[in-house]
Design a protein around this motif. Structure first.
Motif, PDB file in Angstrom:
ATOM      1  N   ASN A  47      -4.905  -2.627  -1.631  1.00  0.00           N
ATOM      2  CA  ASN A  47      -3.782  -2.792  -0.943  1.00  0.00           C
ATOM      3  C   ASN A  47      -3.968  -3.484   0.386  1.00  0.00           C
ATOM      4  N   THR A 125       1.545  -6.945  -2.962  1.00  0.00           N
ATOM      5  CA  THR A 125       0.925  -5.720  -2.107  1.00  0.00           C
ATOM      6  C   THR A 125      -0.571  -5.609  -2.135  1.00  0.00           C
ATOM      7  N   HIS A 126      -1.019  -6.020  -3.267  1.00  0.00           N
ATOM      8  CA  HIS A 126      -2.497  -5.907  -3.422  1.00  0.00           C
ATOM      9  C   HIS A 126      -3.218  -7.426  -3.562  1.00  0.00           C
ATOM     10  N   THR A 161      -0.587   3.768  -0.583  1.00  0.00           N
ATOM     11  CA  THR A 161      -1.089   2.358  -0.705  1.00  0.00           C
ATOM     12  C   THR A 161      -1.993   2.095  -2.001  1.00  0.00           C
TER      13      THR A 161
END
Ligand code: FE
Length: 233
Positions: A47, A125-126, A161
């Motif tokens: 994350n 997001t990652h 996360t």
């Protein structure tokens, strides 16, 4: 989409460490896999909010230490539910360094691989980091931890996360009428059916019967931080 389909995917549980120049951190990750055999490469999904993400980008190297099935929850919680921005997670953990000079976690782990970053893939997001394995070794012949074991036997949850985090994860199947209690700090669920083996609490012990000195096995919060699980009241 039926999200239950995703719950059938198998994962392991790992500690990913990274950094350089005496600034190091480690975090729990469950998304790691070998990409190719020759050369030996692996990929991890991290994350962007995590402290370790920035350390991998700047140092361009990381170590994956494979957790043992017997790893206690407070050890996993140290790396999974606390931020390296707030605490030095590696301070009291037995480590060594190898080719990459990144700390290799020697406690509660069965093997490790040292990786030099080759490619990265922006996934919103990652970031997926792909790298060459430059070294690795077996630490113990204990069973490695699987994500299923962590969830079903240890009662573990995903931090927000994690790539596999799902809001309001369905509760693991359990029997009995005693209520489960949820840690408001980290999301750990105390299940009276399972007890808390790390703290010597026998299966069948109600939350109300836990000693006042008992604390969350993941984050260390005291009993007052726990709330009765609403869906089972
Ligand atoms: Fe907790």
């Amino acid at each position: 989409m039926n999200r239950a389909a995703l719950h059938k995917i198998s994962y392991g549980l790992y500690i990913v460490t990274s950094g350089q120049d005496d600034k190091f951190n480690g975090q729990v990750a469950n998304s790691m896999f070998q990409v190719t055999s020759n050369p030996a490469t692996v990929a991890i999904s991290i994350n962007k909010e995590n402290y370790t993400h920035g350390l991998i980008k700047s140092s361009r190297k990381f170590v994956v230490s494979i957790l043992a099935e017997a790893a206690p929850m407070n050890f996993i919680g140290l790396f999974g539910f606390k931020s390296g921005r707030d605490v030095n997670k590696l301070q009291n953990v037995k480590t060594k360094t190898g080719m990459t000079k990144v700390p290799i976690v020697l406690e509660n782990t069965v093997s490790y691989i040292e990786v030099e970053l080759e490619k990265e893939l922006d996934c919103g997001t990652h970031t997926i980091f792909v790298g060459n394995i430059v070294d690795g070794d077996v630490i113990s012949n204990e069973e490695p931890m699987t994500y299923a074991y962590y969830q079903q036997v240890k009662g573990g949850k995903s931090p927000k996360t994690a790539p596999t985090y799902v809001k309001d994860e369905p509760a693991a199947a359990s029997v009995g009428i005693a209520a489960r209690y949820v840690c408001s700090v980290c999301g750990y669920v105390y299940d009276p059916v399972l007890g808390d083996s790390d703290s010597g609490i026998a299966p069948g012990t109600k939350f109300e019967d836990l000693p006042e000195s008992w604390t969350c096995p993941v984050c260390g919060a005291d009993k007052s931080k726990f709330e009765k699980e609403q869906s089972r009241v």
